[in-house]
Each structure stands twice: as C-alpha cells, then as structure tokens.
Write a protein that holds these residues in place. Sequence first.
Motif, mmCIF file in Angstrom:
data_model
loop_
_atom_site.group_PDB
_atom_site.id
_atom_site.type_symbol
_atom_site.label_atom_id
_atom_site.label_comp_id
_atom_site.label_asym_id
_atom_site.label_seq_id
_atom_site.Cartn_x
_atom_site.Cartn_y
_atom_site.Cartn_z
ATOM 1 N N ARG A 41 0.700 -1.166 0.411
ATOM 2 C CA ARG A 41 0.006 -0.096 0.173
ATOM 3 C C ARG A 41 1.068 1.417 0.002
ATOM 4 N NH1 ARG A 41 -4.398 -2.904 -1.037
ATOM 5 N NH2 ARG A 41 -4.805 -4.948 0.514
ATOM 6 N N PRO A 42 0.548 2.391 -0.398
ATOM 7 C CA PRO A 42 1.086 2.922 -0.304
ATOM 8 C C PRO A 42 1.310 4.059 0.872
ATOM 9 C CG PRO A 42 -0.607 4.164 -1.813
ATOM 10 C CD PRO A 42 -0.750 2.653 -1.096
ATOM 11 N N LYS A 43 2.844 4.568 1.163
ATOM 12 C CA LYS A 43 2.796 4.416 2.752
ATOM 13 C C LYS A 43 2.096 5.855 3.341
ATOM 14 C CE LYS A 43 7.973 2.570 1.527
ATOM 15 N NZ LYS A 43 9.589 3.155 2.199
ATOM 16 N N ASN A 44 1.855 6.267 2.822
ATOM 17 C CA ASN A 44 1.011 7.324 3.148
ATOM 18 C C ASN A 44 -0.525 7.383 3.536
ATOM 19 O OD1 ASN A 44 0.129 7.828 0.952
ATOM 20 N ND2 ASN A 44 0.382 10.182 0.844
ATOM 21 N N HIS A 45 -0.650 5.673 3.392
ATOM 22 C CA HIS A 45 -2.402 5.989 3.432
ATOM 23 C C HIS A 45 -3.079 5.790 5.156
ATOM 24 C CE1 HIS A 45 -1.029 1.487 4.680
ATOM 25 N NE2 HIS A 45 -2.438 1.745 5.742
ATOM 26 N N ARG A 46 -4.106 6.073 4.965
ATOM 27 C CA ARG A 46 -4.432 6.108 6.097
ATOM 28 C C ARG A 46 -5.753 4.685 5.942
ATOM 29 N NH1 ARG A 46 -7.701 11.446 4.958
ATOM 30 N NH2 ARG A 46 -8.446 10.670 3.378
ATOM 31 N N LYS A 47 -5.749 5.002 7.460
ATOM 32 C CA LYS A 47 -7.108 3.401 7.856
ATOM 33 C C LYS A 47 -8.401 3.976 8.661
ATOM 34 C CE LYS A 47 -2.790 0.529 9.644
ATOM 35 N NZ LYS A 47 -2.252 0.204 11.389
ATOM 36 N N GLN A 78 -23.148 9.100 -2.221
ATOM 37 C CA GLN A 78 -23.286 7.543 -2.723
ATOM 38 C C GLN A 78 -23.969 6.780 -1.354
ATOM 39 O OE1 GLN A 78 -19.191 6.748 -2.935
ATOM 40 N NE2 GLN A 78 -18.984 7.741 -4.634
ATOM 41 N N ILE A 79 -24.180 5.273 -1.214
ATOM 42 C CA ILE A 79 -24.714 4.911 -0.459
ATOM 43 C C ILE A 79 -23.429 4.207 0.014
ATOM 44 C CG2 ILE A 79 -26.011 2.325 0.145
ATOM 45 C CD1 ILE A 79 -27.726 5.190 -0.928
ATOM 46 N N ALA A 80 -23.635 4.133 1.320
ATOM 47 C CA ALA A 80 -21.835 3.354 2.511
ATOM 48 C C ALA A 80 -22.179 2.400 3.534
ATOM 49 C CB ALA A 80 -21.506 4.125 2.345
ATOM 50 N N LEU A 81 -21.505 1.765 4.054
ATOM 51 C CA LEU A 81 -21.595 1.070 5.275
ATOM 52 C C LEU A 81 -20.982 1.911 6.321
ATOM 53 C CD1 LEU A 81 -19.950 -2.206 4.272
ATOM 54 C CD2 LEU A 81 -22.531 -2.085 5.038
ATOM 55 N N PRO A 82 -22.193 1.941 7.430
ATOM 56 C CA PRO A 82 -21.361 2.935 8.861
ATOM 57 C C PRO A 82 -20.332 2.613 8.931
ATOM 58 C CG PRO A 82 -23.576 2.197 9.350
ATOM 59 C CD PRO A 82 -22.804 1.320 7.948
ATOM 60 N N GLY A 83 -19.300 3.697 9.052
ATOM 61 C CA GLY A 83 -17.961 3.602 9.550
ATOM 62 C C GLY A 83 -16.970 5.081 9.156
ATOM 63 N N GLY A 84 -15.375 5.311 9.192
ATOM 64 C CA GLY A 84 -14.869 6.089 9.433
ATOM 65 C C GLY A 84 -13.537 6.069 9.144
ATOM 66 N N LYS A 85 -12.451 7.340 9.501
ATOM 67 C CA LYS A 85 -11.317 6.372 9.443
ATOM 68 C C LYS A 85 -10.874 6.811 11.329
ATOM 69 C CE LYS A 85 -10.043 11.681 10.753
ATOM 70 N NZ LYS A 85 -9.146 13.657 9.883
ATOM 71 N N MET A 86 -9.895 6.046 10.986
ATOM 72 C CA MET A 86 -9.336 5.484 12.983
ATOM 73 C C MET A 86 -8.972 7.236 12.895
ATOM 74 S SD MET A 86 -6.266 2.378 13.468
ATOM 75 C CE MET A 86 -6.836 2.202 14.879
ATOM 76 N N GLU A 87 -8.626 7.208 14.431
ATOM 77 C CA GLU A 87 -8.189 8.389 15.547
ATOM 78 C C GLU A 87 -7.464 7.796 15.898
ATOM 79 O OE1 GLU A 87 -9.123 11.272 14.811
ATOM 80 O OE2 GLU A 87 -11.165 11.030 13.646
ATOM 81 N N LEU A 88 -6.204 8.523 16.635
ATOM 82 C CA LEU A 88 -5.060 8.686 17.301
ATOM 83 C C LEU A 88 -5.566 7.725 18.239
ATOM 84 C CD1 LEU A 88 -2.599 11.615 16.535
ATOM 85 C CD2 LEU A 88 -2.367 8.868 15.665
ATOM 86 N N GLU A 89 -6.288 7.942 19.481
ATOM 87 C CA GLU A 89 -6.561 7.304 20.283
ATOM 88 C C GLU A 89 -7.540 5.701 20.313
ATOM 89 O OE1 GLU A 89 -9.908 10.784 19.391
ATOM 90 O OE2 GLU A 89 -8.035 10.291 19.155
ATOM 91 N N PRO A 91 -8.175 2.564 19.910
ATOM 92 C CA PRO A 91 -7.245 1.101 20.233
ATOM 93 C C PRO A 91 -7.006 0.511 19.828
ATOM 94 C CG PRO A 91 -8.840 0.836 21.460
ATOM 95 C CD PRO A 91 -8.943 1.823 20.829
ATOM 96 N N ASP A 92 -8.032 0.032 18.010
ATOM 97 C CA ASP A 92 -7.750 -0.603 17.265
ATOM 98 C C ASP A 92 -9.003 -0.715 16.204
ATOM 99 O OD1 ASP A 92 -10.350 -2.333 18.118
ATOM 100 O OD2 ASP A 92 -9.150 -3.110 19.954
ATOM 101 N N LEU A 93 -9.388 -0.972 15.251
ATOM 102 C CA LEU A 93 -10.356 -1.182 13.946
ATOM 103 C C LEU A 93 -11.643 -1.270 14.435
ATOM 104 C CD1 LEU A 93 -7.798 -1.947 11.276
ATOM 105 C CD2 LEU A 93 -9.241 1.150 11.400
ATOM 106 N N ILE A 94 -11.530 -2.420 15.528
ATOM 107 C CA ILE A 94 -12.870 -2.383 15.339
ATOM 108 C C ILE A 94 -13.834 -1.420 16.387
ATOM 109 C CG2 ILE A 94 -14.352 -4.500 17.338
ATOM 110 C CD1 ILE A 94 -12.447 -6.771 16.622
ATOM 111 N N PHE A 95 -12.891 -0.837 17.456
ATOM 112 C CA PHE A 95 -13.023 0.610 18.317
ATOM 113 C C PHE A 95 -13.375 1.179 16.441
ATOM 114 C CE2 PHE A 95 -13.156 4.027 20.327
ATOM 115 C CZ PHE A 95 -13.624 3.621 21.807
ATOM 116 N N THR A 96 -12.785 2.097 16.165
ATOM 117 C CA THR A 96 -13.140 2.418 15.345
ATOM 118 C C THR A 96 -14.769 2.416 13.945
ATOM 119 O OG1 THR A 96 -11.249 2.368 14.311
ATOM 120 C CG2 THR A 96 -12.546 3.343 13.201
ATOM 121 N N ALA A 97 -15.061 1.538 14.115
ATOM 122 C CA ALA A 97 -16.156 0.664 13.289
ATOM 123 C C ALA A 97 -17.378 1.179 13.964
ATOM 124 C CB ALA A 97 -15.982 -0.626 13.175
#
Length: 211
Positions: A41-47, A78-89, A91-97
Amino acid sequence: MEFHDFIRIIKNGLEAPLPGVEAHINMSPRPINRKRFDPERPKNHRKGAVLLLFYPDQKEVYFPLIKRPEYDGVHSGQIALPGGKMELEDPDLIFTALREASEEVGINPDEVEILGKMTDLYIAPSNFLVTPVLGFTTSKPVFIPEEKEVERIIQTTIRHLSSPDILKQKTLDISESFRLNTPYFDIEKEIVWGATAMILGEFLRIMENGK
C-alpha cells in the motif's frame, strides 16, 4: 431464516479462508484498478473501518446502509456502510468501526457482539485502507442518523441482498472523460457500487461458504 441460524452460518464462513481479492474483483468497476489489490500500500495511506451490523426484525435479518449527503468530495451521495477513519486514540479498528457507527447512526457499541473482520480493501480515491467489521445485536437498534454525514438510513434484509435480481451492471459517468462499467446492487432504487459493493460481495461469499 432464523437469526441464530444466520449467525451460526456467518461464524462458520469466517472460519474458512476469506474470499478476499477474488470476491472484491468480482464486484470491482471496470477497467479494474489493479493497484488497489497490490499488497504494497502507499506508505501515506490512512486506516479506516466500516461496520456490517446484523439484527433481527419481523423474522428477517437486517443490516443498515447509509446514503451520504451531497458534498464536494469523492464519495458525495454514495451508498456506504457506517464507518470512517481511525483516530489516534482508537485502540484498534474494531473500536473505530463501533465508534463511527455510533456517531453516524446512533447504535450502542456495548450492545454489539463482534463476529470478526473481513478482508481489508484499499480505496484509492480517498487513500484509505478500510477494514470491514462484522457484528450483530439481538434486537433492532434505535437508529439516529447524524444529519451532517447521513442523508438517510437504508435498512436492508439479507434475503434481499442475496437475491440475484438486484445484481446489475451499468456504465457510470465519473467525469466528462472517464467512465466505469460497474457491477452494483440495486437496493431501494439506489446504486450500491464501488467499495461497498465489493465488501458486500465478499460477505455473500462468506455466507455461502458457511452453509
């Protein structure tokens, strides 16, 4: 389908190797952007992360989709699933979702049981590597759309998503000089395409594998 049977099927499907890139490509717009499937992946990608949340209602299994409002951006309307970017605080991507779904559609994260994660998907236009998270609640949530981020919530049944009649294909005019021939799900007269369709495509394969 009884809700507990559905959950058992998904758990079984997640124990097998994930369909991954093969399922994503099947629902990918054409011409296919092969770079999005490159493990480098691009090194500057966001999670980021999205939540595919299942719940029972009137003897059906549902999940919510959201329609983004019109704005000056790559995912406008667009039509999407609820979600968004991971914040610094986070702890993991499940928490983000869970956090993002709580903010966008008002679910209570404490009521969600996590089933697992699907294959990460890189979204080139916004430079996000998105992790789809699967979870469920045992009762229908009280949805509260965040008006700045959600135009409306589309409550969709698994039975409808599984119907071959809603899988279609069309040419989308992305700009004056760029067109995509894309498969999509026709849900409530909305075109569910791109990353969301690719994620849903993998989910359907997982469900089939779990039967």
